[in-house]
Design a protein around this motif. Structure first.
Motif, short mmCIF file in Angstrom:
data_model
loop_
_atom_site.label_atom_id
_atom_site.label_comp_id
_atom_site.label_asym_id
_atom_site.label_seq_id
_atom_site.Cartn_x
_atom_site.Cartn_y
_atom_site.Cartn_z
N ALA A 1 16.18 -1.12 -8.46
CA ALA A 1 17.44 -1.25 -9.17
C ALA A 1 18.07 -2.61 -8.89
O ALA A 1 17.99 -3.11 -7.76
N SER A 2 18.70 -3.20 -9.91
CA SER A 2 19.29 -4.53 -9.74
C SER A 2 20.34 -4.56 -8.62
O SER A 2 20.48 -5.55 -7.92
N HIS A 3 21.12 -3.47 -8.51
CA HIS A 3 22.20 -3.48 -7.53
C HIS A 3 21.75 -2.98 -6.15
O HIS A 3 22.57 -2.91 -5.23
N ASP A 4 20.48 -2.64 -5.99
CA ASP A 4 19.99 -2.21 -4.68
C ASP A 4 19.56 -3.45 -3.91
O ASP A 4 18.37 -3.79 -3.81
N GLN A 5 20.56 -4.14 -3.37
CA GLN A 5 20.26 -5.42 -2.73
C GLN A 5 19.38 -5.27 -1.49
O GLN A 5 18.59 -6.16 -1.17
N SER A 6 19.49 -4.13 -0.81
CA SER A 6 18.67 -3.93 0.39
C SER A 6 17.20 -3.89 -0.01
O SER A 6 16.34 -4.44 0.70
N ALA A 7 16.91 -3.24 -1.12
CA ALA A 7 15.51 -3.16 -1.56
C ALA A 7 15.00 -4.56 -1.90
O ALA A 7 13.87 -4.92 -1.55
N HIS A 8 15.83 -5.36 -2.55
CA HIS A 8 15.43 -6.74 -2.87
C HIS A 8 15.20 -7.53 -1.58
O HIS A 8 14.26 -8.30 -1.47
N HIS A 9 16.07 -7.30 -0.62
CA HIS A 9 15.97 -8.01 0.66
C HIS A 9 14.65 -7.64 1.36
O HIS A 9 13.94 -8.52 1.84
N ARG A 10 14.36 -6.33 1.37
CA ARG A 10 13.11 -5.87 2.01
C ARG A 10 11.90 -6.50 1.34
O ARG A 10 10.97 -6.95 1.99
N LEU A 11 11.97 -6.58 0.03
CA LEU A 11 10.86 -7.15 -0.74
C LEU A 11 10.64 -8.61 -0.36
O LEU A 11 9.51 -9.04 -0.11
N ILE A 12 11.74 -9.33 -0.27
CA ILE A 12 11.62 -10.76 0.08
C ILE A 12 11.07 -10.91 1.50
O ILE A 12 10.20 -11.73 1.76
N GLN A 13 11.56 -10.05 2.40
CA GLN A 13 11.07 -10.11 3.79
C GLN A 13 9.56 -9.88 3.83
O GLN A 13 8.83 -10.56 4.53
N LYS A 14 9.14 -8.89 3.02
CA LYS A 14 7.72 -8.55 2.99
C LYS A 14 6.91 -9.73 2.45
O LYS A 14 5.89 -10.11 3.02
N GLN A 15 7.47 -10.34 1.38
CA GLN A 15 6.75 -11.47 0.78
C GLN A 15 6.64 -12.62 1.77
O GLN A 15 5.59 -13.23 1.91
#
Ligand code: B12
Ligand code: SF4
Length: 615
Positions: free
Chosen positions: A591-605
């Motif tokens: 989801a666009s507003h799920d910033q934690s999920a985006h953050h986790r994704l970036i950390q993983k990358q």
């Protein structure tokens, strides 16, 4: 983690889209019989310097903008209730036009989450047959919409839908529901149908729950809103002021809104949208990303018209710009100012009828140094400058001790009151002897340079800013101290809730000392004595008395917290709070507003990137 941005060619609404949508709704006449109530959540525990006083004397622009939009779209049975004025308001007791309204809306900042949730909970107590459609909006929904839903099946709470954007999103939603409505079908029923059938999924800017149980199975996020590019298209604010609920102690609503003649008495300060957005990218600030890097503005003509009509209709004279940085673009600023300078209201120049105050930066003030006289003639009388830390120890956006002092003096010389906004942080001492980096050193410089009021806040993580997650992960953010949990109402910068200092209680005391150094009996007396020779010091003297009164509230509310920080056990977060409910976009992806999920994704990358390289 900042909010994501839409694709570059799809950020803005088509020109005229908002105006046309309002017109279409109005002409359809479908809103005429629909009663709506918009409640603004306000937690009275947040009443402290630097906002105490204006917080109750300025009807907020967000709920008013929604009210004005509804009126201009033909929803004439609309009322705005401010918890600032109606502390006992209970949605379960509200009646408009003799019946339970069809739509109940809540507008809230994150700070007031507890009150917003309580209002939603109370609205849900209305029996199923009459229960209004519940819509939430405001900055809490922009940055952390999930906070309004409970995960406890024994105590279910949650709006039927949350709007993560501005008025266009709401009107598009209402337009869709009214198109789908069969006869007199309750609007909540229509929304539930639309949710089930996925008919809301192509309206960007919504979050709605999945499932029919007391707790949502997941939240569906329809994405980042398209922004209104030309702010002249906004509905006229004159309507919003006309539908404010009369201040009082009742749980329900009065039969009529606040008398027109009383609007100025209850809300002598008016928040006014002139521009939105800012070119800087301070890592602790979510504003540039929210605006998808756009700088949006109203024309000078439109601002002049708003000021004129608000003056002639309600007698309003003081306007606080909802700008993030009014001087952001020198040419556009001067366009607005020239028009305001040349506007006449009731036979007198606008500056004799209205006073404008707003927010700017030191850097941009200096760029406009030789235009400040013209800016004053536009009616600008007070500016709040984001000084943060003059030593540049926190952020560098063109402010040094010299440049800040120069900007303050220039403003004073041009008859504009400068007001600094400082940010205290771990790297800053209370007082330094070698340089100007100490908090008191800076306050001293600023007061000598002509500061009228002072704002000192402790740097506090702000959801939607670049540094938010990192600040939590670094172990800086306090979860509880001395058994008291840090709650949403404490994220206002007045409480020290993010500090790695060995003795964080000192930071809390520093904030109080800075205020005491600025607002005190000695300075008040000095200003009073000088007042006889220089009447321009009246505001300075008044500010001293207001500041001392406000400081009493800060001491009463934050000193006990300092004691807990000193004596109690401090527990800290190790990661940023996340949505407790799964969130997804309509296709089931992040989801666009799920910033934690985006953050986790970036950390993983980033974690896998070096591994790939070495392979
Ligand atoms: C003016 C202002 C103030 C004024 C408010 C005065 C008043 N009574 O209005 C003052 C100076 C007092 C103030 C104080 C604070 N503020 Co302030 N403030 C702003 C500012 C600059 C403008 C707000 C505004 O009027 N906007 C114009 C209106 C029209 O827009 P809006 O409120 O966003 O509403 C739109 C949408 O959100 C939506 N909407 C709003 N309500 C609803 C309801 C429904 C049902 C729907 C569908 C839609 C909807 O539609 C509206 C129209 O487009 C914003 C930043 C910004 N540019 O928005 C920060 C902002 C609101 N403030 C913020 C904060 C954090 C604070 C403080 C805690 C100080 C601090 N530490 O920074 C204090 C809190 C004081 C308190 N006790 O409440 C944050 C809130 C963040 C959050 N997650 O909630 C913001 C967003 C800035 C930021 N991004 O950091 N603030
Ligand atoms: S200058 Fe102010 S509004 Fe702009 S990014 Fe920095 S803190 Fe945010």
């Amino acid at each position: 983690m900042e909010l994501p941005c839409r694709k570059a060619d799809d950020i803005l609404l088509k020109p005229g889209a908002l105006r046309h949508l309002r017109e279409r709704l109005r002409v359809s006449g479908k809103g005429a019989e629909i009663a709506t109530v918009i409640a603004c959540a306000f937690d009275h525990r947040t009443r402290m310097l630097p906002f105490i006083g204006p917080d109750l004397r300025m009807a907020p622009a967000g709920p008013r903008a929604i009210g004005s939009s509804l009126i201009e779209s033909g929803f004439e049975k609309t009322r705005i209730v401010l918890q600032q004025w109606n502390r006992n308001f209970r949605p379960s007791a509200m009646k408009l036009d003799g019946r339970v309204p069809d739509i109940f809306m809540v507008s809230s900042m994150s700070l007031h989450t507890a009150c917003a949730r309580e209002m939603v909970r109370d609205a849900m107590r209305i029996d199923e047959a009459h229960r209004p459609l519940i819509i939430a909006g405001g900055s809490i929904c922009v940055y952390e919409p999930w906070e309004l839903w409970s995960t406890d099946p024994e105590a279910p709470v949650g709006p039927d839908v949350a709007v993560t954007g501005e008025e266009f999103v709401l009107l598009e939603l209402l337009d869709r529901l009214l198109e789908m409505r069969r006869g007199d079908e309750p609007l909540r029923g229509v929304l539930l149908r639309a949710r089930r059938e996925g008919l809301l999924d192509n309206i960007p800017g919504l979050v709605y729950p999945l499932g029919d149980g007391p707790v949502p199975e997941a939240l569906v996020d329809t994405g980042i809103q398209r922004l209104l590019g030309d702010l002249d298209e906004q509905a006229h604010p004159v309507h919003g002021y006309g539908i404010l609920e009369t201040p009082g102690r009742d749980a329900g609503l009065a039969s009529r809104p606040l008398e027109r003649t009383l609007v100025k008495k209850k809300s002598p300060l008016g928040a006014m949208v002139m521009t939105l957005g800012c070119k800087f990218r301070c890592p602790y600030c979510p504003i540039p990303a929210y605006n998808q890097r756009q700088y949006r503005q109203k024309s000078g003509d439109r601002i002049a018209d708003e000021i004129s009509r608000l003056y002639t209709t309600y007698g309003l004279r003081i306007h606080f710009g909802a700008d993030d940085n009014f001087f952001n673009d020198a040419e556009r600023t001067m366009d607005i100012c020239r028009t305001l300078r040349d506007t006449m209201i009731d036979g007198k120049p606008l500056r004799r009828r209205a006073r404008i105050a707003t927010e700017v930066t030191v850097h941009d003030t200096l760029k406009l140094a030789d235009r400040l006289e013209e800016i004053r003639k536009a009616g600008v009388r007070a500016l709040w400058l984001g000084v943060e830390d003059m030593s540049g120890g926190l952020v560098k956006k063109g402010q040094t001790a010299d440049s800040t002092t120069q900007a303050f003096q220039l403003l004073r010389n041009n008859g504009i009151m400068p007001n600094p906004m400082l940010m205290h942080h771990d790297g800053q001492k209370l007082y330094t002897t070698a340089d100007h980096s100490g908090l008191l050193n800076q306050v001293n410089l600023l007061r000598n340079a002509g500061a009228v009021t002072l704002q000192v806040l402790m740097i506090t993580p702000s959801r939607g800013s670049k540094l938010y997650e990192e600040t939590f992960e670094s172990g800086m953010v306090i979860r509880s101290a001395g058994g008291r949990d840090v709650t949403a109402n404490m994220f206002d910068g007045n409480y020290v809730i993010a500090s790695k200092d060995q003795r964080p209680w000192r930071k809390q005391i520093n904030l109080l000392l800075a205020y005491l150094f600025f607002y005190n009996v000695v300075r008040a007396a000095r200003h009073l004595i000088k007042l006889r020779r220089n009447k321009h010091l009246a505001w300075d003297a008044g500010a001293q008395f207001w500041g001392m009164w406000g400081l009493a509230a800060n001491i009463r509310r934050t000193l006990p917290w300092a004691v807990r920080l000193l004596l109690g056990r401090i527990r800290r977060h190790c990661k940023a709070p996340e949505t407790r409910l799964p969130m997804q976009n309509p296709r089931g992806d992040i989801a666009s507003h799920d910033q934690s999920a985006h953050h986790r994704l970036i950390q993983k990358q980033t974690a896998t990137a070096p591994a790939k390289r070495s392979a």
